[in-house]
Scaffold this motif. Structure first.
Motif: not given
Lengths: 296, 668
Positions: A183-184, A186-187, A189-193, A195, A202, B425, B433, B440, B445-446, B448, B464
């Motif tokens: 999930d980290f 996904s987190a 990615r969701a924040r918009g960092h 690639r 990460e 996204v 964003l 989560f 898991d969420s 690192n 941001y």
């Protein structure tokens, strides 16, 4: 809220590295392993200044003599001092594998991470190619290259680095798959960092541990491969002393002059065991081995 | 001979890195009579599982027996030979683990695994094994046992796997069952069914049970006696009624108060702090640091287990005071939505995981199967909290992922504020964003594991707001304060935090962005109840100060009830019912909502769940008609299979999607 008793809460990279090193040394396997490796590395560096004889000096009167005060490990079939040659015999192997291992880990690691990230059909196809490659006996593959391009460091290093990078692809890909699903990622990615940031911040820190342990394992395999090539006559050319070559030369006289084989065998196996023990302790210290952790 | 399991003065511990012996269990006595069912409760790390396993003569690796004995049928299990243990374990004394999916052999068919259990632990001749297997599977109420026999474990749902594990345990005709959180991780409906099954089997066979759980609702349903554990010792023991209705130990009270209840509109009360680590309990009462009634005496002298006046035994100097004080504190009132413009609008949203086949792709068609999530239209006001409920596989988390832009929708639009959101996204601008943040389920898991708390919080602040240097540091510390963690946490790694602290950091990370919409995906289900209450309280506080809009996904209806203004009920990715929280939880309800509500377990020995529908897990929604057609206890007939049900509205803001008329729905 109750607070955790004041633990020093600095977690810089250097401190983590020192912590891992302490952990490795605290384990019997790590302490023995690291000592063996360090011993070999130091000897390889200082051996030219401490050897008792010239490694080329032959003496036809002293052929295949057993251990004595003058020659602690005896002499070989050309009357050369075995101790001198054992002390010098790891230099070439350590130099070649010491350069080839990082190259193998870097290229195999990068490609594995790339495959792991791409996923899907392309990843499947490319991995089958890797599998096909791995299914061929390594010695065969290497001999083809060496026979084509000749022996010598400039051929051996890229050859070893190439072939030993391929299994690293597998490991790096699997480690990447494990991390990418978490999930980290996904987190982030969701924040918009971007690639690149996601990979660098990460993914890499979590894959690098695995690659480090894998690198240590590859190093020991590579040493064995290098010595095997020398044994077969494709590695170091005489008269340069090398363990593989020494074993090959002395094996005919093993029944009545075993010291010629024993010296290089003990040297080579102690180095490989040392590396393996270190890798084992490292995996445990980094928490990536499969054995159970402490309870609670 | 009276007790079947007789644990005497047992202490179990491990040797830490520093060479000190740390006790996980401290001088525990526990006797279980034949046919009796005893519940072991406590927070994680309280030693309840260790105690249950010790009853089998088994200790996890690294643990050692320091003192005492664990007798089964009058012989100490730790003194028995390996052969004897092998015969007893799985035979007279069987274990049902938490995750049976992992304890079944993945490459063996169910029938073969059960036959193996019979071969090892039953006196039955081999030619009767096949018939016995069918009988056992029928006994645990698995539909179509003949078909199940030929299946592999992965072909069964979690509830079915758990039933197989129970059948396997029954194969040896056990005298006692040890159950280690057997329903944790299962859906509410499945959980209620499994518990009923266990109750019935135990009663039928006169089997003793030791039931380990953090879920007092489950304990209330199956156990006659409850043992409350804290920091490796028993703090309260008594009948289920005594422990759950009038607990005399402050810890048991705190634990009970932290459970959200369906009929309670106030938030549950958090139990602050955390239990001492093994070996750190000190000389006094282990609970002293978290106790409201603490006195100097508690810190210096360890209270002994003593009979309490009301019944049971309790380890507390002030049990009487505690008994009187019970139920006096009331939880915080949840912040309610006061009305405001629309913040988030889902319009005819559909999401599909199925990839179109090659032929369909060439013809430009979509996938042939019905989409995973379909026909979702919900509008959420600014500062409102919407609860999304449903069993696993209902598409709750999928909808959150689509709103967050991690999964593109197959159709429909998501509008935040007044601008439609780009599908993923990659196409959203920084403002969009920042606006939406996702928290989560599992912080392990969420977060690192290689990033410090500072690293974790700095990421959204840099991304941001472009903060750096001292400003960045100061802002991170400020955000940490807001989730009630001090600035000294900044240098820690997630592995140096407790579960609750980790989830606070994850929440802090989401709020660091200054979001307008926060998506909470089962944020409390990986946490202990006591910690869950604290997290709910924190989310409520943040809503008060930030005016955040929440979508709160959970399978726990009581948790949803505590926090939500409105609730949407999902089945197979389709909306069944939506309305104000009080409307959905009372009055007319969709049959599925009724099923869910009926299955909720209350920590009350007098409350029994109603099991209206089967707990079958469906893998895909039906192509036509009502999504709930196959399991509905109030099916009308063919119309349910063919026609999509209409929306009916009993009152403003409440809508139910069902063919049954409102009067009939109400009549139930």
């Amino acid at each position: 809220m109750t607070e955790i008793a004041a633990t020093p809460a600095e977690n810089t990279r250097l401190q983590r590295a020192l912590g891992v090193l302490r952990d490795v040394m605290a384990r019997p396997s790590g302490a023995i392993g690291l000592t063996l490796v360090a011993f070999h590395l130091i000897l390889a560096i200082i051996s030219p200044w401490i050897v008792p004889y010239d490694y080329k000096a032959m003496d036809s009167l002293l052929m295949l003599k057993g251990p004595s005060g003058a020659h602690w490990l005896g002499t070989d079939h050309l009357g050369r001092d075995v101790l001198t040659r054992v002390l010098l015999g790891g230099r070439e192997a350590l130099l070649v594998t010491g350069i080839a291992t990082p190259i193998a880990v870097i290229w195999g690691g990068l490609l594995g991470i790339f495959f792991g990230l791409v996923g899907g059909r392309l990843d499947e196809v490319l991995m089958r190619v890797v599998d096909a490659f791995l299914s061929l006996p390594w010695i065969l593959k290497m001999l083809v290259l060496i026979v084509t391009f000749g022996t010598g460091i400039e051929v051996l290093i890229p050859t070893l680095a190439f072939f030993y990078g391929i299994p690293v692809i597998r490991i790096a890909r699997a480690a990447t798959h494990d991390v990418v699903a978490r999930d980290f990622v996904s987190a982030a990615r969701a924040r918009g960092h971007g690639r690149i940031t996601v990979i660098r911040r990460e993914l890499l820190p979590n894959v690098l541990d695995t690659l480090m342990v894998e690198g240590a394992m590859r190093w020991s395999w590579m040493l064995l491969a290098f010595s095997s090539l020398s044994f077969l006559g494709f590695g170091v050319s005489p008269p340069t002393p090398d363990w593989g070559l020494m074993i090959a030369d002395a094996r005919g006289f093993m029944s009545f002059a075993p010291w010629g084989v024993l010296g290089p065998v003990i040297a080579l196996s102690s180095l490989i065991i040392g590396i393996n023990l270190t890798a084992d302790a490292l995996a445990k210290a980094l928490g990536i081995d499969r054995a159970q952790k402490a309870p609670v | 001979m009276s007790a079947l399991i007789d644990i005497r003065d047992i202490s179990v511990g491990f040797v830490g890195r520093d060479g000190r012996t740390r006790e996980v269990l401290r001088n525990i006595d526990l006797a279980v009579a034949p046919g009796e069912c005893v519940g072991l409760v406590g927070e994680s790390g309280s030693g309840k599982s260790t105690l249950a396993l010790a009853a089998m003569g088994y200790l996890k690796r690294g643990l050692r027996l320091l003192n005492g004995s664990a007798a089964f049928n009058d012989t100490d299990m730790f003194a028995r030979s390996r052969q004897e243990l092998e015969r007893i374990r799985g035979g007279q004394l069987a274990l049902i683990p938490q995750n049976s999916g992992q304890s079944l052999t993945p490459t063996l068919r169910i029938g073969a695994q059960l036959r193996e259990a019979l071969r090892l632990h039953s006196a039955l001749p081999a030619d009767q094994h096949a018939a016995k297997v069918i009988e056992l599977l029928g006994h645990v109420r698995l539909p179509d046992p003949e078909a199940i026999v030929a299946r592999f474990p992965h072909e069964l749902s979690g509830g079915q796997q758990q039933r197989v594990a129970i059948a396997m345990a029954l194969a040896g005709e056990p005298e006692a069952l040890l159950l280690d959180e057997p329903t944790t991780g299962l859906d509410v409906t499945t959980q209620a069914h499994i518990l009923e099954l266990l109750r019935d089997i135990a009663a039928e066979r006169g089997m003793a049970m030791v039931y380990v759980s953090h879920n007092l609702g489950a304990i209330a349903r199956v156990c006659t006696r409850v043992v409350v554990m804290y920091a490796g010792e028993i703090v309260l023991e008594g009948t289920t009624r005594h422990v759950l209705k009038s607990p005399t130990h402050p810890y048991a009270q705190g634990l009970l108060a932290s459970i959200p209840k369906l009929d309670d509109t106030a938030l549950p009360i958090a139990l602050d702090g955390r239990p001492p680590a093994p070996g750190d309990a000190g000389a006094g009462c282990a609970f002293a640091d978290r106790c409201a009634l603490v006195q100097d005496r508690c810190r210096t002298t360890r209270p002994q287990l003593a009979p309490s006046e009301i019944g049971g035994t309790v380890r507390c100097f002030f049990a009487e005071e505690a008994g009187r004080q019970q139920g006096q504190t009331i939880g915080a009132a949840p912040v309610r939505y006061a009305g405001g413009g629309t913040m988030l609008d889902l319009d005819d949203l559909s999401i599909s995981y199925a990839k179109p086949r090659l032929l369909d792709q060439l013809l430009g068609r979509g996938a042939a199967v019905p989409p995973t999530v379909d026909d979702i239209s919900i509008s959420i006001g600014k500062g409102e909290t919407l609860g999304l409920v449903g069993e696993s596989g209902s598409g709750k988390s999928t909808i959150l992922k689509t709103i967050a832009g991690l999964l593109p929708p197959a159709g429909g639009t998501v509008t935040a504020g007044d601008r439609p959101l780009p599908r993923t996204v990659e196409h959203r601008d920084p403002g969009q964003l920042r606006q939406i943040q996702l928290i989560f389920q599992n912080p392990d898991d969420s977060l690192n594991p290689r990033h410090t708390v500072a690293d974790i919080l700095e990421q959204p602040l840099k991304l941001y707001f472009g903060l750096s240097g001292d400003k960045l540091r100061a802002r991170s510390a400020e955000i940490l304060e807001r989730v009630r963690l001090g600035a000294h946490y900044l240098g820690r790694l997630p592995s140096q935090l407790s579960g609750g602290e980790k989830q606070r950091v994850a929440i802090a990370r989401a709020f660091a962005a200054g979001p307008e919409i926060v998506l909470c995906d089962e944020v409390t289900s990986a946490l202990d109840v006591s910690v869950q209450a604290a997290v709910l309280d924190l989310l409520n506080d943040l809503k008060k100060t930030q005016g955040t809009t929440y979508i709160f996904v959970s399978h726990d209806l009581a948790v949803v009830r505590a926090l939500s203004d409105r609730v949407a009920v999902l089945y197979q990715g389709r909306l069944c019912e939506i309305g104000q929280t009080h409307q959905v939880f009372g009055g007319e309800s969709h049959p599925y909502t009724k099923v869910l509500l009926g299955a909720v377990l209350e920590p009350d020995p007098d409350a029994a769940p109603t099991l209206a529908a089967d707990d079958v897990v469906e893998r895909a929604p039906p192509e036509r008609g009502c999504p709930f057609q196959r399991r509905c206890p109030r099916r009308l007939g063919a119309i349910c299979d063919t026609d999509a049900p209409p929306w009916q509205s009993p009152e403003a803001g409440h809508a139910i999607r069902c063919h049954i008329s409102l009067e009939d729905l109400n009549a139930d």
